[in-house]
Design a protein around this motif. Structure first.
Motif, PDB file in Angstrom:
ATOM      1  N   THR A  92       0.665  -0.878   0.363  1.00  0.00           N
ATOM      2  CA  THR A  92       0.354  -0.160   0.186  1.00  0.00           C
ATOM      3  C   THR A  92       0.906   0.689   0.474  1.00  0.00           C
ATOM      4  O   THR A  92       0.561   2.366  -0.324  1.00  0.00           O
ATOM      5  CB  THR A  92      -0.810  -0.117   0.926  1.00  0.00           C
ATOM      6  OG1 THR A  92      -1.813  -1.396   1.170  1.00  0.00           O
ATOM      7  CG2 THR A  92      -1.840   1.391   1.007  1.00  0.00           C
TER       8      THR A  92
ATOM      9  N   GLU B 178      -6.892   0.551  -0.316  1.00  0.00           N
ATOM     10  CA  GLU B 178      -7.330  -0.394  -0.067  1.00  0.00           C
ATOM     11  C   GLU B 178      -9.555  -0.253   0.823  1.00  0.00           C
ATOM     12  O   GLU B 178      -9.396   1.124   1.404  1.00  0.00           O
ATOM     13  CB  GLU B 178      -6.656  -1.146   1.161  1.00  0.00           C
ATOM     14  CG  GLU B 178      -6.275  -2.156   1.881  1.00  0.00           C
ATOM     15  CD  GLU B 178      -4.822  -1.793   2.988  1.00  0.00           C
ATOM     16  OE1 GLU B 178      -4.516  -0.967   2.608  1.00  0.00           O
ATOM     17  OE2 GLU B 178      -5.003  -3.659   2.859  1.00  0.00           O
TER      18      GLU B 178
ATOM     19  N   ASP C 158      -6.147  -1.779  -4.600  1.00  0.00           N
ATOM     20  CA  ASP C 158      -4.950  -1.828  -3.487  1.00  0.00           C
ATOM     21  C   ASP C 158      -6.070  -3.166  -2.842  1.00  0.00           C
ATOM     22  O   ASP C 158      -7.172  -2.481  -2.671  1.00  0.00           O
ATOM     23  CB  ASP C 158      -5.070  -0.941  -2.794  1.00  0.00           C
ATOM     24  CG  ASP C 158      -4.002  -1.217  -2.147  1.00  0.00           C
ATOM     25  OD1 ASP C 158      -3.386  -2.573  -1.354  1.00  0.00           O
ATOM     26  OD2 ASP C 158      -3.612  -0.437  -0.828  1.00  0.00           O
ATOM     27  N   GLU C 159      -5.374  -4.476  -3.372  1.00  0.00           N
ATOM     28  CA  GLU C 159      -6.825  -5.681  -2.866  1.00  0.00           C
ATOM     29  C   GLU C 159      -7.560  -5.481  -3.423  1.00  0.00           C
ATOM     30  O   GLU C 159      -8.615  -5.206  -2.665  1.00  0.00           O
ATOM     31  CB  GLU C 159      -6.095  -5.204  -1.720  1.00  0.00           C
ATOM     32  CG  GLU C 159      -4.756  -5.785  -1.335  1.00  0.00           C
ATOM     33  CD  GLU C 159      -4.202  -6.440   0.546  1.00  0.00           C
ATOM     34  OE1 GLU C 159      -5.371  -7.479   0.940  1.00  0.00           O
ATOM     35  OE2 GLU C 159      -3.525  -6.361   0.943  1.00  0.00           O
TER      36      GLU C 159
HETATM   37 MG   LIG Z   1      -1.907  -2.765   2.484  1.00  0.00          MG
END
Ligand SMILES: [Mg+2]
Ligand SMILES: Nc1ncnc2c1ncn2[C@@H]1O[C@H](COP(=O)(O)OP(=O)(O)O)[C@@H](O)[C@H]1O
Lengths: 294, 233
Positions: free
Chosen positions: B41, B83, B159-160
């Protein structure tokens, strides 16, 4: 106690309550977006009142027609105050920002109070255009025209602000920044400009409110704390970020105060607000700083 | 198109990234994988400008990003899906998308881009008047991606995106990402779901403790012994 008296106190409460709402909405906007709790909001409102006072006594400008001018004056003052003081806090973490801004605002309030004392003396000042004493009387209830006009104007300002925040791109950017400034940044929004804009919008609203207070009631150098306190109580009642809530909160506070003055004693007028403040905080323990948009 | 060279970065006294170098080419789909807390991140925050490097350089289309404020970087063509999506829950789906097209360049093409996003995610069109806070986890993630696409990015940072989604949704999400990439948007994909990410990506980097410890084609990394034992069980 006569029904006329009850109706009169209700009406007076509503008329002053609209101004509480207008005073609170500026404070609420600034706090909601920037997380700056500007406790000198009441002093800025006072400067709006004195601006109209000067415009009227020195240049004969009608107070209602002069509202844009007092707002403009407060935009300039807001810009100076923000750039000089509050912009320095803007990058602090939220909790620190709230705490520090309280101190800065308190200091600024004292300074502005002393400036007002020098410029306008400690006397109570009012604005008295030819129509100042005129009133509408309905079933024995006296409604001064200037206060009724102020209520309408306050309402128009709140509706206009609501539309601006809901409908325009800039308004949406302000709401986005209030909710999550990092996500707003990732949209390409310059959040530091949004902070400045919101702050100045808040001071402009204080300017408008100050004018309405000066024409319907009066202004004096020590009034700032009183109005900041009212605005804070309304903020707690209405919730941050809800303009409708702020208006309703203002009206409730105004009516409750009038009722207390009639039924209990005039001395208790300003105590009930504080009681409401404490009650709301007890019932909603997350309180002032825990209010979140769902 | 994107080049990081020897980037150091951190938070206050804590240095998190140590000499990170990575590259994403025009139209490429690159994965960045690694354990929790490795600095994935943080790397994305460096690229989008939310965090500034203490050493090293970041360049995009030949221009240095190190000094650009984050909101300008969006205008230059990089959009990040943070995220958890971080959609504006108090606003409608459509308002979220409109905000995605905030920058001057994207705003002019807002209507067409929105049609494209609604084509990619028909679900969002069905819910366009609904408050984003009422959406399910999967729908929020779609909205976050759609909102980023509204900026008309040349590079999309994810991000994810599969975090917290049900297995079928994860598969759909990866298909969507491949589709977006086929339509010409370069993607830098951060994932905990290492196998799926490596299968999808043309190239990948492995990051551990803030250092890039592996680099190669997705397939090569899939068969790389330490990656297998660490992430694929
Ligand atoms: Mg992360
Ligand atoms: N805002 C922050 N302040 C301080 N430390 C942070 C912050 N964000 C992340 N970290 C630390 O930086 C390291 C890397 O975090 P992160 O980049 O989020 O890892 P990843 O995304 O790979 O899980 C972690 O040790 C984490 O605790």
């Amino acid at each position: 106690m006569s029904t006329t008296m009850v109706a009169q106190s209700l009406a007076s409460g509503i008329l002053v309550g609209a101004l509480y709402g207008l005073a609170a909405v500026g404070l609420s906007l600034v706090f909601g977006v920037t997380k700056i709790l500007n406790v000198s909001h009441g002093e800025l409102l006072m400067l709006g009142g004195y601006t109209s006072f000067w415009l009227f006594t020195l240049m004969g400008v009608d107070p209602f027609a002069g509202i844009p001018l007092s707002m403009f004056a407060l935009v300039i003052i807001g810009l100076i105050v923000y750039q000089l003081l509050f912009s320095r806090l803007i990058k602090l973490p939220t909790e620190d920002k709230i705490r520090t801004s309280l101190l800065v605002g308190f200091g600024l309030g004292l300074v502005l109070q002393n400036v007002a004392l020098r410029l306008w003396t400690a006397d109570n000042r009012g604005i008295t255009p030819s129509y100042a004493g005129a009133a509408l009387t309905i079933l024995g209830v006296r409604l001064p025209y200037v206060r009724v006009a102020s209520l309408v104007i306050a309402f128009v300002f709140l509706v206009a602000l609501q539309l601006f925040l809901q409908k325009t791109y800039t308004g949406k950017a302000i709401r986005a920044t209030a909710q999550d400034w990092e996500a707003a940044t990732l949209m390409g929004i310059n959040v530091y400009r949004v902070y400045l804009l919101s702050f100045v919008l808040g001071t402009a609203l204080a300017g408008a409110a100050g004018t309405l207070v000066a024409v319907g009631y009066s202004v004096e150098p020590v009034m700032g704390l009183h109005w900041t306190l009212k605005a804070l109580i309304v903020l707690v009642m209405g919730g941050i970020g809800s303009i409708a809530g702020t208006l309703v909160g203002g009206l409730i506070l105004g009516v409750t105060e009038s009722a207390a003055a009639v039924w209990i004693s005039g001395n208790y007028r300003h105590v009930v607000g504080l009681v409401i403040f404490i009650l709301v905080l007890l019932v909603r323990p997350q309180g002032l700083f825990g209010a979140k948009e769902g | 198109m994107l080049e990081l060279e020897g980037v150091d970065a951190g938070y206050k006294d804590l240095q998190v990234l140590w000499g990170v170098s990575l590259r994403v080419g025009e139209g490429e789909l690159v994965a960045l994988v690694g354990p929790n807390g490795a600095g994935k991140t943080t790397t994305l925050r460096i690229i989008s400008g939310l965090l500034k490097p203490t050493a090293g350089s970041v360049r995009f289309l030949g221009r240095p990003l190190d000094k650009e404020p984050a909101h300008r970087i969006v205008e230059m063509g990089i959009a990040q899906v943070p995220e958890g999506g971080r959609v504006f829950t108090g606003m409608s789906v459509q308002e979220n998308l409109e905000l995605g097209a905030f920058t001057g360049r994207a705003r002019k093409e807002k209507e067409q881009t929105m049609k494209w996003v609604y084509q990619l995610f028909p679900r969002l069109e069905e819910r366009k008047g609904q408050r984003a806070g009422t959406l399910s986890g999967g729908e929020r993630q779609m909205l976050a991606i759609g909102r980023a696409l509204m900026a008309k990015p040349r590079l999309l940072l994810l991000d994810e995106p599969s975090f917290g989604l049900a297995p079928i949704l994860v598969e759909q999400m990866f298909e969507m990402i491949a589709e977006i990439n086929r339509q010409g948007v370069a993607v830098l994909l951060v994932e905990q779901n290492v196998r799926a990410a490596l299968e999808l990506a043309q190239r990948a980097y492995v990051i551990e403790n803030g250092r890039i410890v592996g680099e190669g084609s997705g397939d090569a990394l899939l068969s790389f012994e330490s990656v297998r034992s660490a992430y694929l069980g």
